[in-house]
Design a protein around this motif. Structure first.
Motif, mmCIF file in Angstrom:
data_model
loop_
_atom_site.group_PDB
_atom_site.id
_atom_site.type_symbol
_atom_site.label_atom_id
_atom_site.label_comp_id
_atom_site.label_asym_id
_atom_site.label_seq_id
_atom_site.Cartn_x
_atom_site.Cartn_y
_atom_site.Cartn_z
ATOM 1 N N ARG A 10 0.835 -1.202 0.000
ATOM 2 C CA ARG A 10 0.000 0.000 0.000
ATOM 3 C C ARG A 10 0.871 1.253 0.000
ATOM 4 N NH1 ARG A 10 -2.249 3.654 3.341
ATOM 5 N NH2 ARG A 10 -1.286 2.819 5.195
ATOM 6 N N ILE A 11 1.896 1.265 0.830
ATOM 7 C CA ILE A 11 2.795 2.419 0.896
ATOM 8 C C ILE A 11 3.548 2.586 -0.427
ATOM 9 C CG2 ILE A 11 4.872 3.314 2.019
ATOM 10 C CD1 ILE A 11 3.792 2.028 4.616
ATOM 11 N N ALA A 12 4.032 1.472 -0.992
ATOM 12 C CA ALA A 12 4.750 1.537 -2.270
ATOM 13 C C ALA A 12 3.827 2.023 -3.380
ATOM 14 C CB ALA A 12 5.323 0.168 -2.615
ATOM 15 N N GLY A 13 2.601 1.541 -3.393
ATOM 16 C CA GLY A 13 1.644 1.966 -4.419
ATOM 17 C C GLY A 13 1.323 3.442 -4.332
ATOM 18 N N ILE A 14 1.143 3.923 -3.109
ATOM 19 C CA ILE A 14 0.877 5.350 -2.931
ATOM 20 C C ILE A 14 2.076 6.175 -3.388
ATOM 21 C CG2 ILE A 14 0.543 7.147 -1.183
ATOM 22 C CD1 ILE A 14 -1.208 5.113 0.341
ATOM 23 N N GLY A 15 3.274 5.711 -3.063
ATOM 24 C CA GLY A 15 4.487 6.429 -3.472
ATOM 25 C C GLY A 15 4.628 6.508 -4.976
ATOM 26 N N PHE A 16 4.493 5.353 -5.644
ATOM 27 C CA PHE A 16 4.598 5.358 -7.104
ATOM 28 C C PHE A 16 3.471 6.166 -7.730
ATOM 29 C CE2 PHE A 16 7.169 1.398 -6.593
ATOM 30 C CZ PHE A 16 8.304 1.867 -7.224
ATOM 31 N N GLY A 17 2.284 6.040 -7.220
ATOM 32 C CA GLY A 17 1.158 6.806 -7.750
ATOM 33 C C GLY A 17 1.377 8.300 -7.608
ATOM 34 N N LEU A 18 1.893 8.707 -6.465
ATOM 35 C CA LEU A 18 2.153 10.129 -6.230
ATOM 36 C C LEU A 18 3.212 10.665 -7.189
ATOM 37 C CD1 LEU A 18 1.343 12.463 -4.385
ATOM 38 C CD2 LEU A 18 3.186 11.785 -2.852
ATOM 39 N N VAL A 19 4.235 9.872 -7.462
ATOM 40 C CA VAL A 19 5.267 10.293 -8.414
ATOM 41 C C VAL A 19 4.654 10.526 -9.795
ATOM 42 C CG1 VAL A 19 7.295 9.485 -9.690
ATOM 43 C CG2 VAL A 19 7.222 9.280 -7.208
ATOM 44 N N PHE A 20 3.814 9.604 -10.254
ATOM 45 C CA PHE A 20 3.209 9.759 -11.570
ATOM 46 C C PHE A 20 2.231 10.930 -11.612
ATOM 47 C CE2 PHE A 20 4.565 5.283 -12.018
ATOM 48 C CZ PHE A 20 5.377 5.463 -13.130
ATOM 49 N N VAL A 21 1.504 11.176 -10.532
ATOM 50 C CA VAL A 21 0.602 12.321 -10.485
ATOM 51 C C VAL A 21 1.388 13.631 -10.556
ATOM 52 C CG1 VAL A 21 -0.993 13.573 -8.977
ATOM 53 C CG2 VAL A 21 -1.285 11.124 -9.319
ATOM 54 N N ILE A 22 2.482 13.708 -9.823
ATOM 55 C CA ILE A 22 3.307 14.925 -9.839
ATOM 56 C C ILE A 22 3.916 15.136 -11.221
ATOM 57 C CG2 ILE A 22 5.435 15.945 -8.941
ATOM 58 C CD1 ILE A 22 4.679 14.691 -6.217
ATOM 59 N N LEU A 23 4.421 14.067 -11.847
ATOM 60 C CA LEU A 23 4.988 14.198 -13.193
ATOM 61 C C LEU A 23 3.933 14.632 -14.208
ATOM 62 C CD1 LEU A 23 7.417 11.152 -13.388
ATOM 63 C CD2 LEU A 23 8.018 13.575 -13.278
ATOM 64 N N ALA A 24 2.729 14.103 -14.110
ATOM 65 C CA ALA A 24 1.654 14.508 -15.015
ATOM 66 C C ALA A 24 1.292 15.974 -14.801
ATOM 67 C CB ALA A 24 0.433 13.615 -14.807
ATOM 68 N N ALA A 25 1.236 16.408 -13.543
ATOM 69 C CA ALA A 25 0.930 17.815 -13.248
ATOM 70 C C ALA A 25 2.013 18.730 -13.814
ATOM 71 C CB ALA A 25 0.768 18.017 -11.748
ATOM 72 N N LEU A 26 3.270 18.343 -13.667
ATOM 73 C CA LEU A 26 4.359 19.149 -14.226
ATOM 74 C C LEU A 26 4.295 19.197 -15.748
ATOM 75 C CD1 LEU A 26 7.350 18.104 -11.963
ATOM 76 C CD2 LEU A 26 6.252 20.341 -12.073
ATOM 77 N N ALA A 27 3.917 18.101 -16.376
ATOM 78 C CA ALA A 27 3.780 18.084 -17.833
ATOM 79 C C ALA A 27 2.679 19.031 -18.285
ATOM 80 C CB ALA A 27 3.498 16.665 -18.317
ATOM 81 N N VAL A 28 1.561 19.041 -17.579
ATOM 82 C CA VAL A 28 0.452 19.937 -17.929
ATOM 83 C C VAL A 28 0.850 21.392 -17.727
ATOM 84 C CG1 VAL A 28 -1.883 20.644 -17.258
ATOM 85 C CG2 VAL A 28 -1.344 18.226 -17.519
ATOM 86 N N VAL A 29 1.514 21.697 -16.626
ATOM 87 C CA VAL A 29 1.953 23.077 -16.363
ATOM 88 C C VAL A 29 2.945 23.526 -17.429
ATOM 89 C CG1 VAL A 29 3.281 24.508 -14.759
ATOM 90 C CG2 VAL A 29 1.479 23.011 -13.896
#
Length: 50
Positions: A10-29
């Motif tokens: 669960r912790i690993a999944g949240i970590g990886f998910g958060l990384v991809f969300v942040i990268l997607a947000a940076l791509a949009v910005v």
């Protein structure tokens, strides 16, 4: 000492998910900033040609 694998996954999944969300947000910005900067540069060039 026993490892709670459910919690570990669960912790690993949240970590990886958060990384991809942040990268997607940076791509949009970055994409939005490129659109804004290109629009502003294009307007200045069009006015200078007149």
């Amino acid at each position: 000492m026993e490892i709670d694998w459910v919690e570990a996954w669960r912790i690993a999944g949240i970590g990886f998910g958060l990384v991809f969300v942040i990268l997607a947000a940076l791509a949009v910005v970055t994409w939005l900033l490129r659109l804004v900067l290109n629009r502003n540069n294009g307007d200045d060039e069009a006015e200078n040609k007149k």
